[in-house]
Design a protein around this motif. Structure first.
Motif, short mmCIF file in Angstrom:
data_model
loop_
_atom_site.label_atom_id
_atom_site.label_comp_id
_atom_site.label_asym_id
_atom_site.label_seq_id
_atom_site.Cartn_x
_atom_site.Cartn_y
_atom_site.Cartn_z
N THR A 59 24.39 24.47 7.03
CA THR A 59 23.82 25.20 5.90
C THR A 59 22.65 26.03 6.40
O THR A 59 22.10 25.74 7.47
CB THR A 59 23.32 24.24 4.81
N GLU A 73 19.66 25.93 5.39
CA GLU A 73 18.52 25.01 5.52
C GLU A 73 18.62 24.20 6.81
O GLU A 73 17.61 23.98 7.50
CB GLU A 73 18.45 24.06 4.32
N GLU A 74 19.82 23.74 7.16
CA GLU A 74 20.01 22.99 8.40
C GLU A 74 19.74 23.87 9.61
O GLU A 74 19.14 23.41 10.59
CB GLU A 74 21.44 22.42 8.47
#
Length: 168
Positions: A145, A147-148
Motif C-alpha cells: 500500500t 502507506e507501507e
C-alpha cells in the motif's frame, strides 16, 4: 512462478530459531530472511519486465542513471559511486551496454585518466521505454500500500544510514 506454499517458511525459520534457544536472534533472522526473499521476488519481476529490452536490472540502472543526468553522460567512476557498485561490476555492465549500442565510452575532456559514459540515441529510447514498463508493471504495482511504501522507505533509509550507506 511456483504455487504458493501452505505455510510461511520464514515464520517457520523464526520458530526453529526459538526452539533452538536463539530467541533474541529469531525475529531479526526472520526479518533479514524476509527482506532477502522480498528482494528476490521484486528483482525477478523486474528482470521479467526488462527481458524484452534485453536488459538486466543492473544494466537498466546504468542507462537509467545516465538518462536522468542533464547531459546524458557521466564519468564512469561517478556512475560506479552513485550506483554503489564495484568498478568491475560497472565495467561489465558498460561492456554489454556498449555492445548493444546503448552507450559509448568517450575520453574525458579534461582528465585523461577518466572515461565518460555517454548514452546513445538508442540508449535514450530504450531507457525511456524500459522505465515506462517498470513504472506501469512494477513500481506502481509493488503489492504494498502507499502507506507501507512510505514506512518501508523510512525504515530502510534509517537502516542504510546507520550502516554507512550515506550521511544525514
Amino acid at each position: 512462478m511456483h504455487p504458493p506454499l501452505a505455510k510461511d517458511p520464514i515464520a517457520e525459520i523464526q520458530k526453529n530459531w526459538e526452539r533452538h534457544g536463539w530467541e533474541t536472534a529469531a525475529a531479526p533472522a526472520a526479518a533479514v530472511t524476509a527482506i532477502m526473499r522480498t528482494q528476490q521476488i521484486l528483482l525477478g519481476r523486474a528482470q521479467e519486465i526488462l527481458k524484452p529490452f534485453e536488459l538486466t536490472f543492473a544494466r537498466y540502472e546504468v542507462i537509467s542513471l545516465l538518462s536522468f543526468s542533464r547531459e546524458k553522460r557521466m564519468p564512469m567512476n561517478k556512475a560506479s559511486k552513485l550506483l554503489q557498485v564495484h568498478p568491475t561490476s560497472i565495467t561489465n555492465a558498460v561492456d554489454r551496454l556498449e555492445s548493444a549500442g546503448l552507450m559509448e565510452r568517450q575520453p574525458h575532456e579534461s582528465d585523461r585518466r577518466a572515461v565518460l559514459l555517454v548514452l546513445t540515441a538508442k540508449g535514450k529510447q530504450v531507457a525511456g521505454e524500459a522505465t515506462r514498463a517498470l513504472n506501469e508493471q512494477l513500481f506502481e504495482q509493488t503489492g504494498f500500500t502507499p502507506e507501507e511504501v512510505a514506512e518501508l522507505n523510512r525504515i530502510l533509509a534509517k537502516f542504510r544510514q546507520r550502516a554507512g550507506d550515506f550521511e544525514a
